[in-house]
Design an enzyme around this catalytic site. Structure first.
Site, PDB file in Angstrom:
ATOM      1  N   SER A 253      -6.252  -1.941  -5.331  1.00 54.43           N
ATOM      2  CA  SER A 253      -6.584  -1.683  -3.930  1.00 54.43           C
ATOM      3  C   SER A 253      -5.360  -1.997  -3.074  1.00 54.43           C
ATOM      4  CB  SER A 253      -7.749  -2.566  -3.492  1.00 54.43           C
ATOM      5  OG  SER A 253      -7.278  -3.895  -3.324  1.00 54.43           O
ATOM      6  N   LYS A 254      -5.520  -1.801  -1.788  1.00 55.46           N
ATOM      7  CA  LYS A 254      -4.396  -2.000  -0.861  1.00 55.46           C
ATOM      8  C   LYS A 254      -3.832  -3.413  -0.953  1.00 55.46           C
ATOM      9  CE  LYS A 254      -5.429   1.488   2.575  1.00 55.46           C
ATOM     10  NZ  LYS A 254      -6.806   1.677   2.986  1.00 55.46           N
ATOM     11  N   ARG A 255      -4.671  -4.354  -1.367  1.00 56.38           N
ATOM     12  CA  ARG A 255      -4.196  -5.735  -1.496  1.00 56.38           C
ATOM     13  C   ARG A 255      -3.017  -5.824  -2.471  1.00 56.38           C
ATOM     14  NH1 ARG A 255      -7.246  -8.759  -4.348  1.00 56.38           N
ATOM     15  NH2 ARG A 255      -8.623  -7.061  -4.955  1.00 56.38           N
TER      16      ARG A 255
END
Ligand code: GLU
Length: 491
Positions: A253-255
């Site tokens: 994910s963007k994390r």
């Protein structure tokens, strides 16, 4: 049997790594089998739809450089390939399920369903989903009510049975029907289909032979298989692809970093690198070989090369692939790819300024100096500033080689000053021979002789190769830069 598979994104976000992996594997599988790869837009969720996401999809695949054989933009024998243009069709098919007793009209309002949910929550009930209240309304009565009342159409899940299907990668999968979502909605009260219905109807009508999709869809598959059987259709073959995880083992994910194709593109990745790396996410082809062109992958891909284990997305590895592809790009092509970054960075005089013809020639020639040394296209302009503008003269200390002094540095510069005109006309080996000879004669270490020259000519101790830089800048320009340096060191 003709192999037909598809990428069926919902345009509710930017194209990302997970979507690209699904699209690529479908593409490669179809191509490896002389089959057809289809693009279908699953835009049934109108509240989350945005046309900019469709534009992003087309732009991303244009950049990536692989395309579908049938799709919304090019048509095909089973179009339209956009679900919102097929709404009438889904209703018609849902009604055939009502006629054969495999689906029913439901008149429960959303308020009633809300109350039901809240009551269950309050009672800490383990039950969830619809309580099948309308399932037993006699069909005639239901049909009469449907003429005047708002309704949804729900699938009648056969209870007390199990659904078995085979996944090419995961083997036989068995699912108790009682664990499948209780009688899911096929047609919503506004007449729109749900994802499940539209997906199944379209895969059937578009003659999809294989469904390769992310493993997160696995839990929907029993429901889909029940629906295929309710229609009396053969389901396609399913292959649920291993999940793509970040290095911490959680879903990518963007994390974890960039995930949208756009970001990778802006950050200076080459499509070849992204495609090559993504083709290895959950698949392995040949022992010890990792570099594959799209053409090679089209031939080598097969479902038995897939791994069951989740794939870990490693940004550093992707960077390595990018560096490899930059390294082997012909100078002319690399220059074209890097040019927009250089224009944006203001390399040619001002931000946004296109290069003059002679600047373009110089830029192209400079590619051979840096292509072994960069990971991203976006790094290229930052390394070449000294070729397009005179660098400011660094502090005196920068010119002095280790264990040397100012007087020596000045001497080295003067020796170099006498050499650059000749060096500019020689290739690397020739230039090296020349300076080596002189260094020996003057009893100077080669590195010491070159260090202040590099600083004078490129403005930095660390720079692209010096001999190549001297060639590109020309003897006169280099001599002038050395003169400036000598002046500063003398003052
Ligand atoms: N529209 C679904 C998605 O967004 C398609 C799932 C499937 O491939 O069946 O991923």
């Amino acid at each position: 049997m003709e192999i037909r598979d598809r990428y069926a994104p919902s345009p509710t976000g930017l194209q990302h790594i997970g979507g690209l992996r699904t699209a690529l594997f479908n593409y490669l599988f179809a191509k490896s089998q002389n089959g057809k790869f289809i693009l279908r837009l699953e835009d049934t969720d109108r509240s989350r739809f945005d046309s900019s996401y469709v534009d992003n999809l087309y732009a991303s695949f244009e950049w990536l450089g692989f395309h579908w054989d049938e799709g919304p933009d090019i048509g095909g024998p089973f179009g339209p390939y956009v679900q919102s243009e097929r709404f009438e069709l889904y209703k018609k098919y849902a009604k055939t399920l009502i006629e054969n007793g495999r689906a029913y009209y439901c008149f429960c309002s959303s308020e009633r369903l809300d109350v039901l949910r809240k009551e269950r929550e309050a009672a800490h009930s383990s039950e969830s989903g619809y309580d099948r209240l309308c399932r037993d309304i006699p069909p005639d009565e239901a049909a009469a009510r449907a003429a005047n009342e708002l309704y949804t159409i729900r699938l009648k899940i056969p209870l007390g049975e199990k659904t078995v299907f085979n996944d090419v990668l995961l083997g036989d999968i068995e699912w108790q029907n009682d664990d499948v979502s209780p009688d899911p909605v096929l047609i919503k009260s506004d007449g729109f289909p749900t994802y499940h219905l539209a997906n199944v109807v379209d895969d059937h009508l578009m003659k999809i032979s294989h469904v390769l999709r992310a493993q997160e869809w696995l839990s929907s598959t029993p429901l889909h298989v029940i629906m295929y059987r309710a229609f009396g259709w053969d389901p396609p073959l399913f292959c649920h692809l291993p999940m793509v995880m970040g290095q911490d083992g959680k879903k990518l994910s963007k994390r974890h970093g960039a995930t949208s194709i756009d970001e990778f593109r802006k950050n200076g990745f080459l499509p070849e690198a992204l495609i090559n790396y993504i083709a290895l996410l959950g698949a392995s082809y040949e022992e010890g070989k990792v570099l594959y062109s799209l053409d090679e992958l089209r031939v080598r891909f097969s479902l038995d090369k897939l791994n069951k284990a989740p794939a870990i997305f490693d940004y550093k590895k992707l960077e390595w692939f990018n560096a490899q592809y930059i390294k082997v790009k012909p100078d002319g092509e690399l220059a074209v790819l890097a040019l927009p970054y250089a224009v944006r960075a203001g390399l040619f005089g001002a931000v946004g300024l296109e290069p003059a013809p002679e600047q373009r020639v110089l830029f192209t020639a400079a590619m051979s100096l840096i292509k072994e040394r960069v990971v991203f296209l976006s790094e290229i302009p930052g390394k070449l500033g000294y070729l397009f503008a005179e660098p400011s003269v660094p502090d005196v200390a920068e010119f002095i080689p280790k264990k040397s002094n100012l007087v020596e540095a000045l001497r080295f510069l003067k020796i170099g000053r006498g050499l650059v005109a000749a060096m500019a006309g020689l290739d690397d080996a020739g230039a090296e021979c020349l300076v080596k000879d002189l260094a020996e004669k003057e009893n100077v270490k080669l590195g010491d002789l070159l260090a202040p020259l590099r600083v004078a000519i490129t403005g930095s101790r660390v720079s692209p190769p010096l001999f190549g830089s001297i060639r590109l800048l020309g003897g006169q320009c280099c001599a002038a830069r050395i003169d400036r340096a000598i002046k500063k060191l003398t003052e």
